[in-house]
Design a protein around this motif. Structure first.
Motif, PDB file in Angstrom:
ATOM      1  N   LEU A   1       0.833  -1.260  -0.077  1.00  0.00           N
ATOM      2  CA  LEU A   1       0.162  -0.063  -0.095  1.00  0.00           C
ATOM      3  C   LEU A   1       0.842   1.236   0.029  1.00  0.00           C
ATOM      4  N   ILE A   2       2.291   1.063   0.363  1.00  0.00           N
ATOM      5  CA  ILE A   2       2.975   2.194   0.366  1.00  0.00           C
ATOM      6  C   ILE A   2       3.298   2.803  -0.914  1.00  0.00           C
ATOM      7  N   SER A   3       3.014   4.269  -1.207  1.00  0.00           N
ATOM      8  CA  SER A   3       3.512   5.001  -2.485  1.00  0.00           C
ATOM      9  C   SER A   3       5.062   4.942  -2.657  1.00  0.00           C
ATOM     10  N   SER A   4       5.180   4.973  -3.754  1.00  0.00           N
ATOM     11  CA  SER A   4       6.743   5.182  -4.317  1.00  0.00           C
ATOM     12  C   SER A   4       7.043   6.679  -4.060  1.00  0.00           C
ATOM     13  N   THR A   5       8.304   7.044  -3.923  1.00  0.00           N
ATOM     14  CA  THR A   5       8.838   8.459  -3.697  1.00  0.00           C
ATOM     15  C   THR A   5       9.913   8.733  -4.609  1.00  0.00           C
TER      16      THR A   5
ATOM     17  N   ILE B   1       2.062  -3.605 -11.613  1.00  0.00           N
ATOM     18  CA  ILE B   1       1.876  -2.424 -12.242  1.00  0.00           C
ATOM     19  C   ILE B   1       0.412  -2.332 -13.043  1.00  0.00           C
ATOM     20  N   ASN B   2      -0.262  -3.468 -13.308  1.00  0.00           N
ATOM     21  CA  ASN B   2      -1.505  -3.336 -13.807  1.00  0.00           C
ATOM     22  C   ASN B   2      -2.604  -3.269 -12.963  1.00  0.00           C
ATOM     23  N   PHE B   3      -2.242  -2.847 -11.448  1.00  0.00           N
ATOM     24  CA  PHE B   3      -3.308  -2.701 -10.432  1.00  0.00           C
ATOM     25  C   PHE B   3      -3.962  -1.389 -10.871  1.00  0.00           C
ATOM     26  N   PRO B   4      -5.562  -1.594 -10.882  1.00  0.00           N
ATOM     27  CA  PRO B   4      -6.251  -0.409 -10.925  1.00  0.00           C
ATOM     28  C   PRO B   4      -6.136   0.581  -9.618  1.00  0.00           C
ATOM     29  N   PRO B   5      -6.374   1.627  -9.584  1.00  0.00           N
ATOM     30  CA  PRO B   5      -6.248   2.411  -8.351  1.00  0.00           C
ATOM     31  C   PRO B   5      -7.460   2.261  -7.432  1.00  0.00           C
ATOM     32  N   ASN B   6      -8.422   1.509  -7.783  1.00  0.00           N
ATOM     33  CA  ASN B   6      -9.550   1.351  -7.200  1.00  0.00           C
ATOM     34  C   ASN B   6      -9.460   0.743  -5.610  1.00  0.00           C
ATOM     35  N   PRO B   7      -8.616  -0.408  -5.527  1.00  0.00           N
ATOM     36  CA  PRO B   7      -8.548  -1.055  -4.374  1.00  0.00           C
ATOM     37  C   PRO B   7      -7.722  -0.184  -3.235  1.00  0.00           C
ATOM     38  N   PHE B   8      -6.705   0.648  -4.033  1.00  0.00           N
ATOM     39  CA  PHE B   8      -5.798   1.318  -3.036  1.00  0.00           C
ATOM     40  C   PHE B   8      -6.733   2.620  -2.498  1.00  0.00           C
ATOM     41  N   ASP B   9      -7.581   3.040  -3.424  1.00  0.00           N
ATOM     42  CA  ASP B   9      -8.534   4.249  -3.009  1.00  0.00           C
ATOM     43  C   ASP B   9      -9.338   3.615  -2.011  1.00  0.00           C
ATOM     44  N   ALA B  10     -10.053   2.464  -2.008  1.00  0.00           N
ATOM     45  CA  ALA B  10     -10.993   1.967  -1.026  1.00  0.00           C
ATOM     46  C   ALA B  10     -10.239   1.981   0.164  1.00  0.00           C
ATOM     47  N   MET B  11      -9.071   1.165   0.191  1.00  0.00           N
ATOM     48  CA  MET B  11      -8.107   1.189   1.493  1.00  0.00           C
ATOM     49  C   MET B  11      -7.996   2.540   2.120  1.00  0.00           C
ATOM     50  N   ALA B  12      -7.944   3.551   1.265  1.00  0.00           N
ATOM     51  CA  ALA B  12      -7.741   4.954   2.130  1.00  0.00           C
ATOM     52  C   ALA B  12      -8.754   5.288   2.663  1.00  0.00           C
ATOM     53  N   LYS B  13     -10.038   5.018   1.982  1.00  0.00           N
ATOM     54  CA  LYS B  13     -11.278   5.458   2.535  1.00  0.00           C
ATOM     55  C   LYS B  13     -11.478   4.812   3.915  1.00  0.00           C
ATOM     56  N   VAL B  14     -11.434   3.413   3.665  1.00  0.00           N
ATOM     57  CA  VAL B  14     -11.599   2.568   4.785  1.00  0.00           C
ATOM     58  C   VAL B  14     -10.671   2.958   6.117  1.00  0.00           C
TER      59      VAL B  14
ATOM     60  N   LYS C   1      -9.524   5.813   6.878  1.00  0.00           N
ATOM     61  CA  LYS C   1      -9.953   7.066   7.413  1.00  0.00           C
ATOM     62  C   LYS C   1     -11.223   6.848   8.297  1.00  0.00           C
ATOM     63  N   THR C   2     -11.788   5.991   7.915  1.00  0.00           N
ATOM     64  CA  THR C   2     -13.152   5.521   8.629  1.00  0.00           C
ATOM     65  C   THR C   2     -12.817   5.131   9.993  1.00  0.00           C
TER      66      THR C   2
ATOM     67  N   GLY D   1       7.543  -3.167  13.337  1.00  0.00           N
ATOM     68  CA  GLY D   1       6.803  -2.468  12.368  1.00  0.00           C
ATOM     69  C   GLY D   1       5.901  -1.125  13.130  1.00  0.00           C
ATOM     70  N   GLU D   2       4.972  -0.971  12.476  1.00  0.00           N
ATOM     71  CA  GLU D   2       4.278   0.305  13.195  1.00  0.00           C
ATOM     72  C   GLU D   2       2.866   0.148  12.741  1.00  0.00           C
ATOM     73  N   ILE D   3       2.083   1.112  13.357  1.00  0.00           N
ATOM     74  CA  ILE D   3       0.510   1.241  12.940  1.00  0.00           C
ATOM     75  C   ILE D   3       0.470   2.628  11.930  1.00  0.00           C
ATOM     76  N   ARG D   4       0.518   2.514  10.790  1.00  0.00           N
ATOM     77  CA  ARG D   4       0.763   3.502   9.945  1.00  0.00           C
ATOM     78  C   ARG D   4      -0.717   4.375   9.910  1.00  0.00           C
ATOM     79  N   ARG D   5      -0.668   5.741  10.053  1.00  0.00           N
ATOM     80  CA  ARG D   5      -1.681   6.690  10.130  1.00  0.00           C
ATOM     81  C   ARG D   5      -2.327   6.738   8.662  1.00  0.00           C
ATOM     82  N   ASP D   6      -1.497   6.617   7.738  1.00  0.00           N
ATOM     83  CA  ASP D   6      -1.928   6.764   6.312  1.00  0.00           C
ATOM     84  C   ASP D   6      -1.114   5.612   5.529  1.00  0.00           C
ATOM     85  N   CYS D   7      -1.999   4.636   4.959  1.00  0.00           N
ATOM     86  CA  CYS D   7      -1.668   3.353   4.629  1.00  0.00           C
ATOM     87  C   CYS D   7      -0.535   3.666   3.361  1.00  0.00           C
TER      88      CYS D   7
END
Length: 331
Positions: free
Chosen positions: A82-86, A99-112, A114-115, A321-327
């Motif tokens: 889930l970690i983004s490149s820098t 590389i062929n993963f759509p953004p959908n599951p990453f966006d879903a994880m970000a929303k959940v 936050k909830t 490891g850690e508990i990430r605030r932002d996935c």
């Protein structure tokens, strides 16, 4: 005993001991005191998203699998995908196999995430949310539910270079599949059952067109593929001039429903990838494929047990490891 065999035996024994130790640190009620409603929060959030986006169920399930497969002894099911490149690091999610993963599951994880953070800030790991989400999208698609053992912590390392050779390939034969799953301490039966996740979802043409046009030096089309099925795929994925973004359902009949049609497709020569169809073609794995094709209840039961086992691969617990605030970002 050869030196290589000796090293392999020691390696597998070490892995087995580590998995046993890890499984004892995970529990279904891990958040009972700190976030008692986390399961219902996550389920409600993912279900709501899946109702609006039919790409999420299959892609999130695949995301969970790809996270767990990568360097299980160092990373495993730790949310590192889930970690983004820098600017200084190409992350796991941008590796060739992902590389062929759509953004959908990453966006879903970000929303959940936050909830969950709104209800229980700094408590629930992204890795646990992803594991719960994999269960919830299977249920949403009509599949079985299972108890998710929780207590995973998020990894801090995510490098594309670490994924090479660890994600099962579309053209793997049975020997290669068995060896690949064994790296995660999974059995041949686990491999066949977990492959049933392909009962939902889609694959890009590039993953299987070699079976249509360049199967071997002497054969154009894979002879184990149904001729009628090959004709359908050829229309979707022409040899020349096709759209590289075109996808084809793994299960041509019920692509959005989690059922045992995947195995019935294999019996009819309608496995999309070579690594799918080979499970029926190879006599060593055909018997279990036939059993799973004949009994959906058996498949569901076997799948839940395999997913529980898979979800414990290479997890981090305790102070690791850690508990990430932002996935998407390491703290």
């Amino acid at each position: 005993m050869s030196r290589k065999l000796y090293i392999l035996v020691i390696y597998l024994v070490t892995v087995s001991l580590r998995l046993g130790s890890v499984s004892s640190q995970l529990s279904v009620d891990f958040y009972q005191q700190t976030c008692p409603n986390v399961d219902s929060i996550v389920t409600k959030a993912f279900t709501s998203i899946a109702q609006q986006d039919n790409v999420v169920p299959s892609s999130l399930l695949r995301l969970f699998a790809h996270d767990c497969f990568v360097e299980f002894y160092i990373q495993g099911c730790d949310g590192s995908i889930l970690i983004s490149s820098t600017a200084n690091n190409t992350a796991e999610r941008d590796a060739a196999d992902n590389i062929n993963f759509p953004p959908n599951p990453f966006d879903a994880m970000a929303k959940v995430k936050k909830t969950v953070e709104a209800a229980c800030p700094g408590v629930v790991s992204c890795a646990d949310i992803l594991a719960m989400g994999a269960r919830d999208v299977v249920v949403f698609a009509g599949g079985p539910s299972w108890n998710v053992f929780k207590g995973r912590r998020d990894g801090r390392i995510s490098e594309a270079s670490r994924t090479a050779g660890l994600i099962p390939g579309a053209n793997f034969n049975v020997d290669q599949l068995v060896a690949n799953f064994a790296l995660s301490n999974l059995t041949v039966s686990d491999m066949i059952v977990l492959s049933g996740a392909h009962t939902v979802g889609f694959s890009h043409c590039q993953q299987f067109t070699n079976r249509l046009y360049k199967f071997s030096s002497n054969v154009t089309t894979d002879p184990s593929m149904s001729r009628d099925y090959a004709a359908i795929l050829e229309k979707q994925c022409p040899q020349f001039g096709g759209d590289p973004g075109t996808v084809q359902a793994f299960d041509i009949t019920t692509p959005f429903t989690f059922d045992n049609d995947y195995y019935q497709d294999l019996q009819q020569g309608k496995g999309l990838l070579f690594s799918d169809q080979v499970l029926f073609n190879d006599l060593r794995t055909r018997d279990l494929v036939n059993q799973l094709a004949a009994n959906q209840t058996f498949f569901f039961s076997a799948f839940t047990q395999a997913m529980i086992k898979f979800g414990m691969v290479g997890v981090k617990t305790g102070s690791v490891g850690e508990i990430r605030r932002d996935c998407a970002v390491v703290n």
